[in-house]
Design a protein around this motif. Structure first.
Motif, PDB file in Angstrom:
ATOM      1  N   LEU A   8       7.336  -2.280 -44.278  1.00 51.63           N
ATOM      2  CA  LEU A   8       6.683  -1.349 -43.349  1.00 51.63           C
ATOM      3  C   LEU A   8       7.567  -1.137 -42.129  1.00 51.63           C
ATOM      4  O   LEU A   8       7.976  -2.117 -41.490  1.00 51.63           O
ATOM      5  N   VAL A   9       7.865   0.118 -41.811  1.00 50.14           N
ATOM      6  CA  VAL A   9       8.716   0.424 -40.666  1.00 50.14           C
ATOM      7  C   VAL A   9       8.011   1.444 -39.785  1.00 50.14           C
ATOM      8  O   VAL A   9       7.855   2.610 -40.168  1.00 50.14           O
ATOM      9  N   ASP A  10       7.578   1.016 -38.613  1.00 51.33           N
ATOM     10  CA  ASP A  10       6.885   1.892 -37.669  1.00 51.33           C
ATOM     11  C   ASP A  10       6.893   1.213 -36.321  1.00 51.33           C
ATOM     12  O   ASP A  10       6.779  -0.010 -36.236  1.00 51.33           O
ATOM     13  N   ASP A  37      11.865  -0.510 -35.624  1.00 53.16           N
ATOM     14  CA  ASP A  37      12.827   0.555 -35.377  1.00 53.16           C
ATOM     15  C   ASP A  37      13.783   0.635 -36.559  1.00 53.16           C
ATOM     16  O   ASP A  37      13.817  -0.258 -37.414  1.00 53.16           O
ATOM     17  N   GLY A  38      14.563   1.710 -36.604  1.00 52.93           N
ATOM     18  CA  GLY A  38      15.421   1.949 -37.751  1.00 52.93           C
ATOM     19  C   GLY A  38      16.488   0.896 -37.949  1.00 52.93           C
ATOM     20  O   GLY A  38      16.802   0.518 -39.090  1.00 52.93           O
ATOM     21  N   GLY A  39      17.070   0.403 -36.843  1.00 55.05           N
ATOM     22  CA  GLY A  39      18.099  -0.616 -36.968  1.00 55.05           C
ATOM     23  C   GLY A  39      17.564  -1.876 -37.618  1.00 55.05           C
ATOM     24  O   GLY A  39      18.197  -2.456 -38.514  1.00 55.05           O
ATOM     25  N   ARG A  58       9.896   9.043 -36.471  1.00 57.36           N
ATOM     26  CA  ARG A  58      10.219   8.994 -35.044  1.00 57.36           C
ATOM     27  C   ARG A  58      10.037   7.587 -34.495  1.00 57.36           C
ATOM     28  O   ARG A  58       8.912   7.089 -34.399  1.00 57.36           O
ATOM     29  N   MET A  59      11.153   6.949 -34.143  1.00 58.74           N
ATOM     30  CA  MET A  59      11.123   5.601 -33.586  1.00 58.74           C
ATOM     31  C   MET A  59      12.217   5.460 -32.536  1.00 58.74           C
ATOM     32  O   MET A  59      13.222   6.181 -32.585  1.00 58.74           O
ATOM     33  N   PRO A  60      12.043   4.544 -31.579  1.00 59.02           N
ATOM     34  CA  PRO A  60      13.108   4.295 -30.607  1.00 59.02           C
ATOM     35  C   PRO A  60      14.274   3.552 -31.258  1.00 59.02           C
ATOM     36  O   PRO A  60      14.163   3.077 -32.381  1.00 59.02           O
TER      37      PRO A  60
END
Length: 223
Positions: A8-10, A37-39, A58-60
């Motif tokens: 889960l990525v959010d 976050d994406g990293g 959309r993520m920082p």
């Protein structure tokens, strides 16, 4: 039999918690990690090797588009099977979702989708198929109707026969092979052949990319 491993990525912890509870309520699904976050998502995917990643756009720090590209590139570099990536978006098929699909995502789901749809999406992409919400295709054609920022049709579009353009239009609206077959009085096998030829002629990977192609181009009808 092992379950489908989901990451889960959010950036919203509350949203992740809700999705985790939903996923873990299913006997064939398990959550193997979370990232905000994406990293962190790239590191998570490389460490845990999930089967499916639910990826916010959309993520920082790093957005879901860059993360999708890097996760797939890392899997290719490591010589392992890449995870299937499902983009989570609030805004139907917008430019960011379209970019994520071009980057290699297997489809996208709206964040306010029914829980059963999200669960079905996870299982669908794990089986090697794509997923796109019907609500998103409606938004797509509203966008197309406004003529907003679309490019001219590429030369490959002229290679499609009139029949193939008809099938293309129905597939771009999210209709399944069975629904197209019923609409056009064809067999499902014939529709599948048409869709395969359309994808080959346009250089598209799958039906989700077909929808994005329709989103991005000004497509004249058959002559």
């Amino acid at each position: 039999m092992s379950g489908i491993r989901v990451a889960l990525v959010d950036d919203q912890a509350l949203f992740r918690a809700g999705v985790r509870m939903l996923v873990e309520s299913q006997p064939d699904l398990e959550v193997v990690g979370e990232a905000s976050d994406g990293g962190a998502a790239v590191d998570l995917a490389r460490r845990e090797r999930p089967d499916v990643v639910l990826m916010d756009v959309r993520m920082p720090v790093q957005d879901g588009i860059a993360a999708t590209e890097q996760i797939l590139a890392a899997a290719d570099h490591d010589g392992v099977a890449p995870p299937r990536i499902v983009v989570l978006t609030t805004f139907d098929l917008d430019e960011n979702a379209a970019r994520a699909i071009r980057a290699g995502a297997s489809g996208f789901v709206l964040k306010d989708a029914d829980p059963e749809f999200l669960l079905a999406a996870i299982r669908t992409v794990h089986q090697g198929n794509q997923v796109i919400a019907a609500a998103a295709t409606r938004a797509l054609f509203a966008h197309v109707g406004r003529g907003s920022g679309r490019r001219p049709a590429p030369a490959a579009w002229s290679e499609l026969t009139p029949r193939e353009r008809e099938i293309f239009a129905l597939a771009a609206r999210g209709l399944s092979n069975g629904e197209i077959a019923t609409s056009e009085f064809l067999s499902e096998a014939t529709v599948k052949t048409h869709v395969s030829r359309i994808l080959a002629k346009l250089g598209l990977r799958d039906r989700v990319q077909l929808v994005v192609f329709a989103y991005e181009h000004e497509l004249p009808s058959a002559p």
